[in-house]
Motif scaffolding. Sequence first.
Motif, short mmCIF file in Angstrom:
data_model
loop_
_atom_site.label_atom_id
_atom_site.label_comp_id
_atom_site.label_asym_id
_atom_site.label_seq_id
_atom_site.Cartn_x
_atom_site.Cartn_y
_atom_site.Cartn_z
N MET A 149 94.28 65.61 61.94
CA MET A 149 92.99 66.12 62.38
C MET A 149 92.02 64.97 62.63
O MET A 149 91.22 65.01 63.56
N ALA A 150 92.08 63.94 61.77
CA ALA A 150 91.18 62.80 61.93
C ALA A 150 91.43 62.08 63.24
O ALA A 150 90.51 61.53 63.85
N GLY A 164 83.10 64.26 63.87
CA GLY A 164 83.74 65.57 63.85
C GLY A 164 84.66 65.77 62.67
O GLY A 164 84.89 66.89 62.23
N PHE A 165 85.17 64.68 62.14
CA PHE A 165 86.09 64.81 61.02
C PHE A 165 85.36 64.92 59.69
O PHE A 165 85.93 65.39 58.70
N TYR A 166 84.10 64.51 59.67
CA TYR A 166 83.38 64.39 58.40
C TYR A 166 83.43 65.65 57.51
O TYR A 166 83.70 65.53 56.31
N PRO A 167 83.22 66.88 58.05
CA PRO A 167 83.27 68.05 57.17
C PRO A 167 84.60 68.23 56.45
O PRO A 167 84.65 68.78 55.35
N TYR A 224 91.32 54.28 54.80
CA TYR A 224 91.72 53.10 55.58
C TYR A 224 91.72 53.53 57.04
O TYR A 224 92.52 54.36 57.46
N LEU A 225 90.77 52.97 57.79
CA LEU A 225 90.59 53.42 59.17
C LEU A 225 90.97 52.31 60.14
O LEU A 225 90.62 51.15 59.92
N TYR A 256 91.86 55.73 65.49
CA TYR A 256 93.26 55.60 65.90
C TYR A 256 94.17 56.00 64.76
O TYR A 256 95.23 56.56 64.95
N LYS A 257 93.73 55.69 63.55
CA LYS A 257 94.47 56.10 62.36
C LYS A 257 93.52 56.17 61.18
O LYS A 257 92.64 55.33 61.03
#
Lengths: 372, 175
Positions: free
Chosen positions: A58-59, A66-69, A319-320, A329-330
């Motif tokens: 989803m991330a 958008g992923f924060y919630p 870890y982004l 990207y990940k």
Amino acid sequence: MSTMTKFETTDKHRFLLNMGPQHPATHGVLRVILEMDGEYAMGIDPVLGYGHRMQEKMAESRTWPGFYPNTGRMDYVGAMPFNHGYVALIERMAGIEVPERAEYIRVITSEMNRIASHLLGIGAYVLDLGAFTPILYAFDDREDILDALEDITGSRLTYCYYRVGGVLKDIDDTFIKRTRAFIENFRKRIPMYNDLVTGNVIFIKRTEGVGIITADMARRYGATGPTLRGSGIAYDIRKSEPYSVYSHFDFDIPTGKNGDSLDRYYVRICELEQSLRIIEQALDKLPDGPVLAKPKRAKLQEGDCSFSVETARGVLTYYLVGDGSEVPYKLKIRVPSYSNLSLLEEMCTGMLIADLVSAMGSLDLVIPEIDR
Amino acid sequence: MSLMKNTLDILKSGSFDVAESDYKKCGYHLEVKLTESQVRDFAQAMLDCGFYIDFVSAVHVTPCFQVVYQFAHFDEACRINAKAMANAQGEIPTICDIYHGANWHERETHDFYGVVFTGHADLRTLLLSEEDADLKPLLKHADKLVNVETITRKSGGDAEMKPVKKTKEEQTAAE
């Protein structure tokens, strides 16, 4: 989730026992396959994934705001630090400064959430061991926190209150008064928990010397949080890699001695007081000013970035990896209970099944966090 | 600081490609670049220095998977990020007999990407169900897949994130 068990027993005295996925002591949909010899668990194989939602996919399929919630929906018992880690990660990556008042509010709300989480953890653990009353007291106190947090965040469990660059809205005098009243009231209640549970003979017999975790084991499995601190290692991200404004406050890291279930339980009890101390100091020193920097919509820079926070259960690491677009990207989410549970096999092999329930409960697992 | 310096020296004497990194910007103190054959020696060196395992994961890039290992220490602030490229068949040696906690992280990475950790005794699915074993949900589609250079931090480059230009529709909506 694998339906195939790794046990291939030929010993006719041994049998397989399914604990879960619907079992009161697993606190969620966790299944543990046990290879039993009478009442002793000689083989342990946890089966995960019943609540798996593929958060990391989803991330990667929406922009970073958008992923924060989603971050508040993994550990639903202690969601604030999960929010905190994510917004702080983006702030670190983008070099965004956060107003000091917002950082103080983050610390206050995170610590209140930690107390709420520990109360549930303690209450549910004692319930696993057969004592019904303490969880009612714990829920009574927890309700005060949830009500106060609901007032300012709008949610009781799955918070979405922090923003990149601050918090959604300022706290008001009602919240401050309510929190101070809670601190005063709760300080008087902690000795009651000790009288009710900690000194109880049956409780001590069920927990003392059960499920010992050594420092070496913790290192090999990556156990953190109260699970680790029960073994006498004073490791807490709030002290070792201080984030937000935790370095402004004076607090201790409670540790145990023997690394058994009793120590892990007692570390949580002691951490209640430490969280109260942090909240008290933060309220006293609360600076004035804005609570949200100008919101910025930005592309994630190329390269990786990591951020660790101390949740109620241990170290959470985001870890982004960015590729220069708005979409991660990940994103790897390293959750504490995942590593804490992975040592179950080594900790509990050869144990009585009743002790296994005691040892597993003392890890304070939240399954949706493990399954993500 | 002493722990970090010691670790740096030990890793350098073990002929690992290690460099200090800016903690404030990337969240770890040391960055290590490993070859496939160094992975196990590196894990053993980490255990000997008393580090605990934070996680193991992978990133799907060209030419092949980049496997990421992170370690930290209980005594002092020292977070180590190590990266290794898997071989063309997507294989890399396991470290789960050195760090037992890597077992589940490697099984999860195998679930999501199909990275094969050679020597791992038990690569059954962990989070995915058996019928989804071939799904490999985190593999990138060909149009999204980038080269490993694209996701590598540019040294000396501007660390600031670039603002996103609003599209025409958004601008009119804002007005």
